[in-house]
Design an enzyme around this catalytic site. Sequence first.
Site, short mmCIF file in Angstrom:
data_model
loop_
_atom_site.label_atom_id
_atom_site.label_comp_id
_atom_site.label_asym_id
_atom_site.label_seq_id
_atom_site.Cartn_x
_atom_site.Cartn_y
_atom_site.Cartn_z
N ARG A 170 0.83 -1.21 0.00
CA ARG A 170 0.00 0.00 0.00
C ARG A 170 0.86 1.26 0.00
O ARG A 170 0.56 2.25 0.68
CB ARG A 170 -0.97 -0.01 1.19
CG ARG A 170 -1.89 -1.22 1.23
CD ARG A 170 -2.81 -1.28 0.01
NE ARG A 170 -3.64 -2.46 0.05
CZ ARG A 170 -3.35 -3.61 -0.58
NH1 ARG A 170 -2.25 -3.71 -1.31
NH2 ARG A 170 -4.17 -4.63 -0.50
N SER A 220 -11.15 -0.99 2.88
CA SER A 220 -10.52 -1.48 4.11
C SER A 220 -9.99 -0.30 4.91
O SER A 220 -9.25 0.53 4.40
CB SER A 220 -9.37 -2.44 3.78
OG SER A 220 -9.85 -3.58 3.11
N GLU A 290 -5.46 2.52 6.74
CA GLU A 290 -5.19 2.50 5.31
C GLU A 290 -5.85 3.69 4.63
O GLU A 290 -5.35 4.22 3.65
CB GLU A 290 -5.70 1.19 4.69
CG GLU A 290 -5.40 1.04 3.22
CD GLU A 290 -5.73 -0.35 2.71
OE1 GLU A 290 -6.40 -0.45 1.66
OE2 GLU A 290 -5.32 -1.34 3.36
#
Length: 301
Positions: A170, A220, A290
Amino acid sequence: MINKIRAAARNVKLNEEMKNHTTFRIGGPADIFVSAESVDEIRDILAICRENGESCMVMGNGSNMLVSDKGIRGVVLQVDGKLSQCRIDGETVYAEAGILMSALAKRILAAELTGFEFASGIPGTLGGGIYMNAGAYGGELKDIIREVTYMDENGEIRTAHNAELDFGYRHSMFETRKCVILSCVMELKKGNAEEIRALMADYTKRRNDKQPISMPSAGSTFKRPEGYFAGKLIQDSGLMGYSVGGAQVSEKHAGFVVNKGGATAEDVLNLIEYVQKTVMDKFGVHLEPEVRLIGDRNGQN
């Protein structure tokens, strides 16, 4: 400055509510909101902001953002469907940053290429996906991207190859640089259309069955902690369905915070902090968000 921006771009709005531009359906007003229609517009807007010492936040589809209730100071520059061209030559895909990954997946399917199926259900633009090295079901964009073309801080167009992009979980180099992703080149492989379609359908079914896609969210909420799954830690902490105001830990998948109606950014932030503390107290594991927080609680960027 606003007169210069209006002269440089066609789609300019003042005090635009960001809740209208995020999948969370949350966010206060942006001082100036520009939806870019061309690379020239992007260059001109960045130059105006640079000359005036004004901040400029770049966004795509708003699918991984939590915007402060106080909004965003300065300029928001959206790179979306107006910059969404795609060309496929053999096993090579050339695509602009504003194309939705779901739309790109359909184009790639039509060309009978495999390797992009994992991204077919990710609700964001290609540029946003590159920014965070989006992934799902064991695949990540870093695995298929050959190079990325971007505009740097000075308005110069540059190209970086995969090894230069600092891809990680990420993460990409763009998180730490004030650049605008313009396009990329991907290398895929020839496949069987029916097998590709079946795999995409399987991923779609899994998402529909396990994720709260019918409720506003930013996907998420937490990154996967090494050696753990965030959703399981939250579920095992007894937090499924836990709410703060209009924000709720999804009753369908504990890894998602959803807007069950009227949620504010403050609700979400307080819920995130409560989840982090509870999981740390119970398991000794820190959950890192995130979702990107844009703007702060005091209305500053």
